[in-house]
Design a protein around this motif. Structure first.
Motif, PDB file in Angstrom:
ATOM      1  N   PHE A 107       0.824  -1.211   0.000  1.00  0.00           N
ATOM      2  CA  PHE A 107       0.000   0.000   0.000  1.00  0.00           C
ATOM      3  C   PHE A 107       0.858   1.261   0.000  1.00  0.00           C
ATOM      4  O   PHE A 107       0.432   2.303  -0.488  1.00  0.00           O
ATOM      5  CB  PHE A 107      -0.912   0.029   1.231  1.00  0.00           C
ATOM      6  CG  PHE A 107      -2.234  -0.649   1.046  1.00  0.00           C
ATOM      7  CD1 PHE A 107      -2.301  -2.007   0.802  1.00  0.00           C
ATOM      8  CD2 PHE A 107      -3.424   0.061   1.129  1.00  0.00           C
ATOM      9  CE1 PHE A 107      -3.525  -2.653   0.648  1.00  0.00           C
ATOM     10  CE2 PHE A 107      -4.653  -0.557   0.971  1.00  0.00           C
ATOM     11  CZ  PHE A 107      -4.706  -1.925   0.735  1.00  0.00           C
ATOM     12  N   ILE A 131       1.881   2.956  -3.557  1.00  0.00           N
ATOM     13  CA  ILE A 131       1.026   3.786  -4.410  1.00  0.00           C
ATOM     14  C   ILE A 131       0.750   5.128  -3.771  1.00  0.00           C
ATOM     15  O   ILE A 131       0.870   5.304  -2.563  1.00  0.00           O
ATOM     16  CB  ILE A 131      -0.333   3.121  -4.727  1.00  0.00           C
ATOM     17  CG1 ILE A 131      -0.942   2.502  -3.465  1.00  0.00           C
ATOM     18  CG2 ILE A 131      -0.210   2.120  -5.831  1.00  0.00           C
ATOM     19  CD1 ILE A 131      -2.359   2.037  -3.680  1.00  0.00           C
ATOM     20  N   LYS A 158     -16.276  -1.927 -10.854  1.00  0.00           N
ATOM     21  CA  LYS A 158     -15.075  -1.490 -10.137  1.00  0.00           C
ATOM     22  C   LYS A 158     -14.728  -2.493  -9.040  1.00  0.00           C
ATOM     23  O   LYS A 158     -13.582  -2.918  -8.908  1.00  0.00           O
ATOM     24  CB  LYS A 158     -15.291  -0.100  -9.534  1.00  0.00           C
ATOM     25  CG  LYS A 158     -14.049   0.453  -8.835  1.00  0.00           C
ATOM     26  CD  LYS A 158     -14.315   1.844  -8.306  1.00  0.00           C
ATOM     27  CE  LYS A 158     -13.139   2.421  -7.555  1.00  0.00           C
ATOM     28  NZ  LYS A 158     -13.472   3.709  -6.914  1.00  0.00           N
ATOM     29  N   SER A 159     -15.718  -2.882  -8.249  1.00  0.00           N
ATOM     30  CA  SER A 159     -15.475  -3.877  -7.202  1.00  0.00           C
ATOM     31  C   SER A 159     -14.948  -5.171  -7.808  1.00  0.00           C
ATOM     32  O   SER A 159     -13.978  -5.752  -7.316  1.00  0.00           O
ATOM     33  CB  SER A 159     -16.769  -4.179  -6.436  1.00  0.00           C
ATOM     34  OG  SER A 159     -17.342  -3.017  -5.914  1.00  0.00           O
ATOM     35  N   GLY A 185     -11.520  -5.021  -9.315  1.00  0.00           N
ATOM     36  CA  GLY A 185     -10.587  -4.879  -8.199  1.00  0.00           C
ATOM     37  C   GLY A 185     -10.406  -6.172  -7.431  1.00  0.00           C
ATOM     38  O   GLY A 185      -9.287  -6.567  -7.105  1.00  0.00           O
ATOM     39  N   ASN A 186     -11.506  -6.864  -7.159  1.00  0.00           N
ATOM     40  CA  ASN A 186     -11.451  -8.051  -6.294  1.00  0.00           C
ATOM     41  C   ASN A 186     -11.026  -9.322  -7.019  1.00  0.00           C
ATOM     42  O   ASN A 186     -10.640 -10.299  -6.378  1.00  0.00           O
ATOM     43  CB  ASN A 186     -12.812  -8.284  -5.640  1.00  0.00           C
ATOM     44  CG  ASN A 186     -13.169  -7.197  -4.627  1.00  0.00           C
ATOM     45  OD1 ASN A 186     -12.288  -6.643  -3.981  1.00  0.00           O
ATOM     46  ND2 ASN A 186     -14.445  -6.886  -4.494  1.00  0.00           N
ATOM     47  N   ASP A 208      -7.995 -11.523  -6.155  1.00  0.00           N
ATOM     48  CA  ASP A 208      -7.974 -12.465  -5.025  1.00  0.00           C
ATOM     49  C   ASP A 208      -7.766 -13.915  -5.462  1.00  0.00           C
ATOM     50  O   ASP A 208      -7.203 -14.712  -4.704  1.00  0.00           O
ATOM     51  CB  ASP A 208      -9.311 -12.423  -4.256  1.00  0.00           C
ATOM     52  CG  ASP A 208      -9.446 -11.217  -3.341  1.00  0.00           C
ATOM     53  OD1 ASP A 208      -8.585 -10.324  -3.393  1.00  0.00           O
ATOM     54  OD2 ASP A 208     -10.430 -11.167  -2.569  1.00  0.00           O
ATOM     55  N   VAL A 222      -7.780   1.410 -11.714  1.00  0.00           N
ATOM     56  CA  VAL A 222      -8.086   0.314 -10.787  1.00  0.00           C
ATOM     57  C   VAL A 222      -7.291  -0.951 -11.113  1.00  0.00           C
ATOM     58  O   VAL A 222      -6.838  -1.656 -10.212  1.00  0.00           O
ATOM     59  CB  VAL A 222      -9.606   0.032 -10.774  1.00  0.00           C
ATOM     60  CG1 VAL A 222      -9.933  -1.284 -10.078  1.00  0.00           C
ATOM     61  CG2 VAL A 222     -10.348   1.186 -10.107  1.00  0.00           C
ATOM     62  N   ASP A 264      -3.654  -0.194  -9.819  1.00  0.00           N
ATOM     63  CA  ASP A 264      -3.583   0.044  -8.373  1.00  0.00           C
ATOM     64  C   ASP A 264      -3.859  -1.223  -7.567  1.00  0.00           C
ATOM     65  O   ASP A 264      -3.212  -1.485  -6.561  1.00  0.00           O
ATOM     66  CB  ASP A 264      -4.585   1.136  -7.961  1.00  0.00           C
ATOM     67  CG  ASP A 264      -4.168   2.522  -8.447  1.00  0.00           C
ATOM     68  OD1 ASP A 264      -3.096   2.646  -9.070  1.00  0.00           O
ATOM     69  OD2 ASP A 264      -4.920   3.487  -8.207  1.00  0.00           O
ATOM     70  N   THR A 265      -4.842  -2.002  -7.997  1.00  0.00           N
ATOM     71  CA  THR A 265      -5.167  -3.201  -7.221  1.00  0.00           C
ATOM     72  C   THR A 265      -4.051  -4.236  -7.322  1.00  0.00           C
ATOM     73  O   THR A 265      -3.811  -4.982  -6.368  1.00  0.00           O
ATOM     74  CB  THR A 265      -6.497  -3.828  -7.667  1.00  0.00           C
ATOM     75  OG1 THR A 265      -6.456  -4.112  -9.065  1.00  0.00           O
ATOM     76  CG2 THR A 265      -7.656  -2.875  -7.391  1.00  0.00           C
ATOM     77  N   MET A 316      -1.366  -2.948  -4.922  1.00  0.00           N
ATOM     78  CA  MET A 316      -1.772  -3.175  -3.536  1.00  0.00           C
ATOM     79  C   MET A 316      -1.639  -4.635  -3.118  1.00  0.00           C
ATOM     80  O   MET A 316      -1.394  -4.941  -1.955  1.00  0.00           O
ATOM     81  CB  MET A 316      -3.205  -2.693  -3.335  1.00  0.00           C
ATOM     82  CG  MET A 316      -3.315  -1.172  -3.330  1.00  0.00           C
ATOM     83  SD  MET A 316      -4.984  -0.552  -3.752  1.00  0.00           S
ATOM     84  CE  MET A 316      -5.853  -0.878  -2.237  1.00  0.00           C
TER      85      MET A 316
END
Lengths: 405, 405
Positions: A7, A10, A108-109, A112-113, A116, A133, A136-137, A140
Motif C-alpha cells: 500500500f 502507491i 469497479k469492485s 478490483g477483487n 484475489d 483500478v 492500483d489493485t 496493492m
C-alpha cells in the motif's frame, strides 16, 4: 505486526479523488465561477421510468411481511440472471448457464477483487493508458514490483495504446498470464473490432493466459463489427472473464449494479475459475440489494430498453458535440463513435496536468489528464459525454473561444 | 499461470451455502413437509415505515435531473455519516470525526476485505466457535497455514469459547497481531461486559495488536454494563477497528448497508490504518446506493428509532420463546439476553451435524450446527430469533414434543 507494505508504494489517493480535491480547492477560492464537470465518467440523466417504477414496487414489497426479502442469493436473483442471460448473451448467439453469471455492486469492485483468485507470481499485462483500478489493485496486492523513473512498475507488462497504433495494444512478444483489456476503451474511447479481438483470444488460449475483459461501455457501440461481448469471439469461453456494468448502460452510477461472467470452460493453471470466484463472492460479499436488482431487471423490459436507448442517444449527441467542436478548432480527437469518451491530444504537447489546470483555471472546465491513466497517456486528455447537453455545449464554446484566440 | 492456491485449502462452499443445499435437497424429496428456518441469521419482519418512506423519496429524486445522484462519495454521504456519528457515537460520549467512519454494503464485506491492509505474516487470533468469514478470508489470503487433524489451522491462534469459560475467550498467553472479537457473539449469543473488554484493549495496546471488533448485534443489547461500541472502553481508539451493520439493527439483510470505524489514532506497526482503509475502499469499492443510504439515515429519525425498537422487541420475544422453551424441556441453553441467537448443548453430546439432520428430518426445523463455526462448536447448535413468532412457537413446540417423548 506489519501492514501490507504494498500500500505504501502507491499514491495515497485515487486519481479521481485527487481531481475532486483540486476542483474543490478551486471552487472554494472562486465561489462565483461556474464549473462544468466533464472529468469523471459520471452520468447526469435521471434513471429510466421503468427502473423508477420497478424500484417503487420493490420498496413496497419490502414493507410487507408477505413479500419482504432478506439476504439476496449471493450471485443474484434468478429473475435478473435470466434477464441478463437472455438479453446480453442468448440474443447475441452466446450460450451461458446462469451459474456463469455473478451479479455484483459494480464492475469497479469486481475488477478490483478478481485479483484475489490469482497467485502473486502471475505476469500481468495492461494497456497504457488504462483505468487506474487495474494497476492500483495489482500494486496493492503485491503483483507489480517497484516503480521506475518513468512511472512504470517493474513486473507489469505495459502495452502502449497511442495514436501510432490507433490505440490498439500489440500482442505481447513474451508470455504473460493475466491480460486486462477494456473495449470500448476507457480512457481513449476507441473500440476493438472482432478480427482484432480474435487475435487476443488466440494468444490467450495458446499461452494459457486469462483475459480480464471490461465491457462496461458496450452499450455505446454503434459500429457493426465491434463485439458487445468477448464471447462473440470463438474460443473466448476458455480464456476470458467478462465484466459488465449498469452504470453507463442505464445510469446506475448511484444505484450500484454490475455483473461478471466466469465460464465453466475457463481453466487457469488447470483449475476452473468459476468455482473460485463463487467462493470468493460467497465469503467476502453478501449480494446486491433486492431493490437494485429489480431496477436492473427493468432495464431489460420493453419499456426499459426503449428508455435506455433514449438516454444513450442523449450522451452520444454530447460526445459528437465535443468531438466535432474540438476537431473544428484544431484539436486532434479520438473516440466518441462507440464510446462516451473523447480523447484528445493536448495542444503543443502540453503536459496533461498543465492542460487540466489551464481548463480549470481559465475556462472552468474539468476533464481528466491522460497521465493519470498511465505514462503513455501523457500529452492526452479525456472529456466525457455524461454532462448535460447545455453544459457540454457551453464547455465546448469556452474551449473553442479560448483556443481560437 | 497460477491460481491463488490458498483457495484450494478451504471447502469449496461456504457454511450457509452448504446448509441451503441440504435443505433444498430435503425439500425436493419431501415437498409436502413444512420447513421452519431458524438457521441463517436472516430477518423476516418488513422494513420500518420510516425507511420505506425514505426510499420512495430517494427513488423519486433519482427520476428527476434536478435531484438525480450519480456516484456516491466513496465513504458515504455526509447526511448518513452525520446520523451515525451523532446517534451511535456522540450520544454514547464517543468523539469521532466523520472521516473515521466508512459506509459500506455490509459488515461481511468489510470484515472480509479488511485483511487487504495487513501483511500475510501477522499472527491472527480468533474465537472458536466463530463467524466463518473471519477464518475463511484468512485462509484464502494465505495467513492460516495448514489444517491439522483436529480441523484447526496451524498459524491461527484459537481462543475456545465454551461453557467452561462462560463463552469468554482468555487473553492470549503469547503475542498475537490481529484479534477478531464479536460481541454480542455470533454464534453463542453471549455478551462481553465493559470490564472484560477493557482487558482486551489493554492487551492490544500493550502488544501493538489490532482488535477487529464486530458489533453487528449491538442493537440487541439489554444489559447496562455491556458496551454497544468498543470505543466506550478507554484506550480502544489506539487499538480497535469496529464493524457495524444495519442488517440486524434495522432488518437490512436484503438492503445491504453497514459501516466500519477506523480511528485516526490507530497505528499498526507504526502506520495509521485509516488512510490505508480509505485507499482500499476508494480503489476497490464504489460506494453505497443513494437510495440505501437514505434508508439507513431514516433508521436514526425519531419515527425510525421507535419503529426499529418495535421490530427488535419482536425478535427479542422470539429469542425468549426459544430459550425458555428449550430450557423447560431439559436443554442447556445460552445467549438470547443481549442477542437474537440461542446457543444450546446438543442432547447426549450428539454431534452437531447429526443434530442438524435430526431436526431437519424429524421435525423439519433448520438450525446451524456448532461445528460449522469451528472445532469448539462441536456439541453445540445455534437457533435464531429472526423467524416469525408463529413459526418460532411452532418450531419450539415440535422440539418440546419430540424431546419430551
Amino acid at each position: 505486526m506489519n501492514i501490507n507494505e504494498n500500500f505504501l508504494k502507491i499514491e495515497s489517493s485515487y486519481l479521481f479523488s485527487n481531481i475532486a480535491k483540486k476542483v474543490k480547492a478551486y471552487t472554494k477560492a472562486n465561489p462565483d465561477k461556474e464549473i462544468i464537470r466533464l472529468g469523471i465518467g459520471d452520468v447526469t440523466r435521471p434513471l429510466a421510468p421503468a427502473c423508477i417504477e420497478a424500484m417503487h414496487k420493490a420498496v413496497d414489497e419490502m414493507a410487507d411481511e408477505k413479500t419482504f426479502r432478506g439476504y439476496p442469493p449471493e450471485y443474484g436473483y434468478d429473475f435478473l440472471l435470466n434477464a441478463i442471460n437472455e438479453n446480453d448473451y442468448k440474443a447475441r448467439g452466446i450460450e451461458l448457464d446462469n451459474s456463469e453469471i455473478f451479479v455484483s455492486d459494480g464492475a469497479k469492485s469486481d475488477t478490483g477483487n478478481i485479483g484475489d483468485i490469482f497467485s502473486l507470481d502471475n505476469k500481468v499485462a495492461i494497456c497504457d493508458p488504462v483505468y487506474p483500478v487495474y494497476v492500483d489493485t495489482n500494486v496493492m496486492s503485491g503483483r507489480s514490483g517497484e516503480k521506475n523513473a518513468e512511472g512504470k512498475w517493474s513486473n507489469i507488462y505495459y502495452m502502449p495504446c497511442t495514436a501510432e497504433n490507433n490505440f490498439l495494444p500489440l500482442i505481447p512478444t513474451q508470455h504473460v498470464d493475466i491480460i486486462y483489456l477494456c473495449f470500448p476503451n476507457n480512457p481513449t474511447g476507441m473500440p476493438i473490432k472482432k478480427e482484432e479481438l480474435k487475435k487476443w483470444v488466440d494468444y490467450a488460449n495458446r499461452e494459457g493466459a486469462v483475459i480480464l475483459y471490461d465491457a462496461a461501455y458496450e452499450a455505446f457501440i454503434t459500429e457493426d463489427d465491434v463485439p458487445h461481448s468477448i464471447y462473440e469471439i470463438e474460443g473466448a469461453k476458455t480464456c476470458a472473464i467478462e465484466f459488465k456494468s449498469f452504470s453507463k448502460t442505464a445510469g446506475f452510477t448511484g444505484v450500484r449494479c454490475g455483473y461478471t461472467v466466469v465460464p465453466h470452460d475457463l481453466k487457469f493453471g488447470g483449475t476452473e475459475l468459476n468455482g473460485m470466484w463463487a467462493r470468493r463472492q460467497a465469503t467476502k460479499f453478501n449480494g446486491v440489494s433486492y431493490i437494485t436488482q429489480r431496477a436492473a431487471e427493468a432495464v431489460y423490459s420493453d419499456e426499459g430498453k426503449k428508455q435506455i436507448q433514449e438516454i444513450l442517444a442523449y450522451y452520444r449527441k454530447n460526445a459528437k458535440i465535443i468531438y466535432n467542436g474540438l476537431r473544428d478548432c484544431g484539436f486532434t480527437v479520438y473516440g466518441a463513435v462507440d464510446s462516451p469518451y473523447v480523447w484528445l491530444k493536448t495542444p503543443d504537447n502540453m503536459k496533461s496536468w498543465d492542460f487540466f489546470d489551464l481548463l480549470l483555471e481559465k475556462l472552468q472546465v474539468v476533464g481528466t489528464p491522460g497521465e493519470g491513466f498511465g505514462p503513455a497517456g501523457e500529452g492526452y486528455f479525456r472529456l466525457t459525454a455524461f454532462g448535460t447537453t447545455e453544459n457540454t455545449e457551453k464547455a465546448v464554446a469556452r474551449i473553442k473561444n479560448y483556443f481560437a484566440k
